[in-house]
Design a protein around this motif. Structure first.
Motif, mmCIF file in Angstrom:
data_model
loop_
_atom_site.group_PDB
_atom_site.id
_atom_site.type_symbol
_atom_site.label_atom_id
_atom_site.label_comp_id
_atom_site.label_asym_id
_atom_site.label_seq_id
_atom_site.Cartn_x
_atom_site.Cartn_y
_atom_site.Cartn_z
ATOM 1 N N GLU A 206 115.830 -65.182 79.113
ATOM 2 C CA GLU A 206 115.680 -66.484 79.199
ATOM 3 C C GLU A 206 116.815 -67.085 79.969
ATOM 4 O OE1 GLU A 206 113.088 -68.856 77.680
ATOM 5 O OE2 GLU A 206 112.140 -66.891 77.880
ATOM 6 N N SER A 207 117.884 -66.513 80.574
ATOM 7 C CA SER A 207 118.966 -67.204 81.171
ATOM 8 C C SER A 207 118.630 -67.282 82.490
ATOM 9 C CB SER A 207 119.982 -66.163 80.906
ATOM 10 O OG SER A 207 120.911 -66.337 82.092
ATOM 11 N N ASN A 208 118.949 -68.831 82.904
ATOM 12 C CA ASN A 208 118.628 -68.877 84.286
ATOM 13 C C ASN A 208 119.656 -68.056 85.353
ATOM 14 O OD1 ASN A 208 116.637 -70.951 83.635
ATOM 15 N ND2 ASN A 208 118.068 -72.769 83.555
ATOM 16 N N PHE A 209 120.849 -68.177 84.804
ATOM 17 C CA PHE A 209 121.817 -67.376 85.600
ATOM 18 C C PHE A 209 121.212 -65.882 85.811
ATOM 19 C CE2 PHE A 209 124.733 -63.860 85.316
ATOM 20 C CZ PHE A 209 125.633 -64.008 86.464
ATOM 21 N N ARG A 210 120.757 -65.224 84.757
ATOM 22 C CA ARG A 210 120.228 -63.764 84.917
ATOM 23 C C ARG A 210 118.974 -63.738 85.885
ATOM 24 N NH1 ARG A 210 117.712 -59.270 80.593
ATOM 25 N NH2 ARG A 210 116.913 -58.030 82.343
ATOM 26 N N MET A 211 118.035 -64.703 85.591
ATOM 27 C CA MET A 211 116.974 -64.995 86.704
ATOM 28 C C MET A 211 117.176 -64.903 88.142
ATOM 29 S SD MET A 211 115.069 -67.179 88.936
ATOM 30 C CE MET A 211 115.068 -68.812 88.379
ATOM 31 N N ALA A 212 118.334 -65.670 88.555
ATOM 32 C CA ALA A 212 118.714 -66.050 89.944
ATOM 33 C C ALA A 212 119.305 -64.637 90.317
ATOM 34 C CB ALA A 212 119.952 -67.267 90.029
ATOM 35 N N MET A 213 120.251 -64.014 89.283
ATOM 36 C CA MET A 213 120.952 -63.095 89.946
ATOM 37 C C MET A 213 120.024 -61.841 90.189
ATOM 38 S SD MET A 213 124.260 -63.301 90.335
ATOM 39 C CE MET A 213 123.667 -64.814 90.958
ATOM 40 N N ASP A 214 119.116 -61.574 89.228
ATOM 41 C CA ASP A 214 117.965 -60.454 89.265
ATOM 42 C C ASP A 214 117.058 -60.755 90.527
ATOM 43 O OD1 ASP A 214 119.030 -59.139 87.189
ATOM 44 O OD2 ASP A 214 117.555 -59.676 85.807
ATOM 45 N N ALA A 215 116.647 -61.930 90.857
ATOM 46 C CA ALA A 215 115.807 -62.442 92.014
ATOM 47 C C ALA A 215 116.535 -62.083 93.170
ATOM 48 C CB ALA A 215 115.449 -63.939 91.686
ATOM 49 N N GLY A 216 117.573 -61.553 93.425
ATOM 50 C CA GLY A 216 118.343 -60.945 94.373
ATOM 51 C C GLY A 216 119.650 -61.682 94.826
ATOM 52 N N LEU A 217 120.076 -62.628 94.347
ATOM 53 C CA LEU A 217 121.093 -63.136 94.708
ATOM 54 C C LEU A 217 122.416 -62.407 94.317
ATOM 55 C CD1 LEU A 217 120.878 -66.995 93.808
ATOM 56 C CD2 LEU A 217 120.174 -65.960 95.754
ATOM 57 N N LYS A 218 122.300 -61.470 93.496
ATOM 58 C CA LYS A 218 123.430 -60.397 93.322
ATOM 59 C C LYS A 218 123.583 -59.645 94.422
ATOM 60 C CE LYS A 218 120.487 -57.425 90.391
ATOM 61 N NZ LYS A 218 120.348 -56.966 89.148
ATOM 62 N N THR A 219 122.606 -59.202 95.223
ATOM 63 C CA THR A 219 122.684 -58.361 96.458
ATOM 64 C C THR A 219 123.219 -59.082 97.592
ATOM 65 O OG1 THR A 219 120.485 -59.041 97.331
ATOM 66 C CG2 THR A 219 120.556 -57.503 95.498
ATOM 67 N N LEU A 220 123.534 -60.364 97.545
ATOM 68 C CA LEU A 220 124.155 -61.017 98.570
ATOM 69 C C LEU A 220 125.624 -61.054 98.645
ATOM 70 C CD1 LEU A 220 121.887 -64.188 98.845
ATOM 71 C CD2 LEU A 220 121.671 -62.328 100.379
ATOM 72 N N PRO A 221 126.226 -61.063 99.932
ATOM 73 C CA PRO A 221 127.763 -60.914 99.810
ATOM 74 C C PRO A 221 128.800 -62.093 99.252
ATOM 75 C CG PRO A 221 127.253 -60.985 102.051
ATOM 76 C CD PRO A 221 125.935 -61.147 101.186
ATOM 77 N N ILE A 222 128.221 -62.791 98.115
ATOM 78 C CA ILE A 222 128.669 -63.974 97.607
ATOM 79 C C ILE A 222 129.939 -63.531 96.857
ATOM 80 C CG2 ILE A 222 128.748 -65.972 96.210
ATOM 81 C CD1 ILE A 222 125.459 -65.904 96.596
ATOM 82 N N PRO A 223 131.058 -63.916 97.123
ATOM 83 C CA PRO A 223 132.182 -63.454 96.303
ATOM 84 C C PRO A 223 132.167 -63.842 94.782
ATOM 85 C CG PRO A 223 133.176 -64.497 98.111
ATOM 86 C CD PRO A 223 131.613 -64.901 98.224
#
Length: 252
Positions: free
Chosen positions: A94-111
């Motif tokens: 249910e976490s909005n944070f987890r959704m965004a990360m799992d949708a691919g943002l965690k693969t981007l080179p964001i520090p």
């Protein structure tokens, strides 16, 4: 964009973009996100964005994390915040944070130090104050460069739900908001924060949103729906609607 037949001003506070069907609207949303980022990085060296939950933002994040968009901007200059969060840990589906990360943002080179999660799973009032302090420290005098929003079928946006106390907040940027209709608390950005942003976008896609679009734009309601208070003459809100959701507006 003002010369685009798919873009028009509704009133002094709101602009409408209707790129077409769902796919065309998602493509527009991604390009708009990237353009906001490019302008912000060129202007002041970073791009601060507050993300939204929901199915449309999830698809936008998936597209941003995929070629060619994943290399379209300097992601090391991007700072991620959230517009609202459920009372759920970051591992919860249910976490909005987890959704965004799992949708691919965690693969981007964001520090990692540029990723500011809302900690809403406990001590939510205390953590809302802490989140406001983080925003002020990270952004300084600048507003958010982009705040992404959606609209619920009850007219809520972020976690600004009808009849809740957060609608009355006039100073704080972030509050803990009790949502009786959901039997829970949420952390959310407030009108004073949202309406100061350089760009505020409300994504509304799908037939299920058509009735609320009609009510928000074409009917009088007292009190007005929470989403109706987004946008000011100084900082207009951009509504991005697809053909299904925007039908009532496109017939005007």
């Amino acid at each position: 964009m003002a010369d685009d037949p798919h873009f028009f001003s509704w009133d002094e506070r709101r602009d409408i973009a209707h790129p077409g069907d769902r796919d065309a609207t998602l493509a527009f949303a991604v390009e708009h996100f990237l353009n906001c980022a490019k302008e912000a990085i060129k202007s002041h060296g970073h791009f601060a964005v507050a993300l939204s939950g929901g199915s449309t933002p999830k698809k936008i994040f998936e597209m941003l994390a995929s070629a060619p968009h994943s290399t379209a901007i300097d992601w090391t200059k991007v700072a991620l915040f959230w517009g609202d969060e459920r009372s759920a840990p970051p591992t919860d589906p249910e976490s909005n944070f987890r959704m965004a990360m799992d949708a691919g943002l965690k693969t981007l080179p964001i520090p990692k130090e540029h990723i500011f999660r809302m900690e809403a799973e406990d001590s939510i009032e205390e953590n809302s104050h802490a989140y406001e302090a983080k925003i002020k420290e990270a952004l300084g005098p600048h507003p958010f460069d982009l705040i992404m929003l959606g609209m619920g079928e009850d007219g809520h946006t972020a976690s600004l739900f009808p009849g809740t106390r957060a609608l009355e907040e006039q100073k704080a940027l972030v509050v803990a908001n009790e949502v009786p209709q959901k039997n829970t608390w949420r952390m959310t950005l407030t009108y004073p924060c949202i309406n100061r942003a350089s760009n505020t976008v409300i994504y509304v896609l799908g037939k299920s949103k058509e009735a609320m679009v009609r009510q928000v734009f074409l009917e009088e309601h007292t009190p007005p729906f929470p989403v109706s208070a987004i946008g000011t003459p100084e900082n207009k809100a951009l509504w991005v609607v697809d053909s299904e959701a925007g039908g009532p507006l496109l017939k005007k």
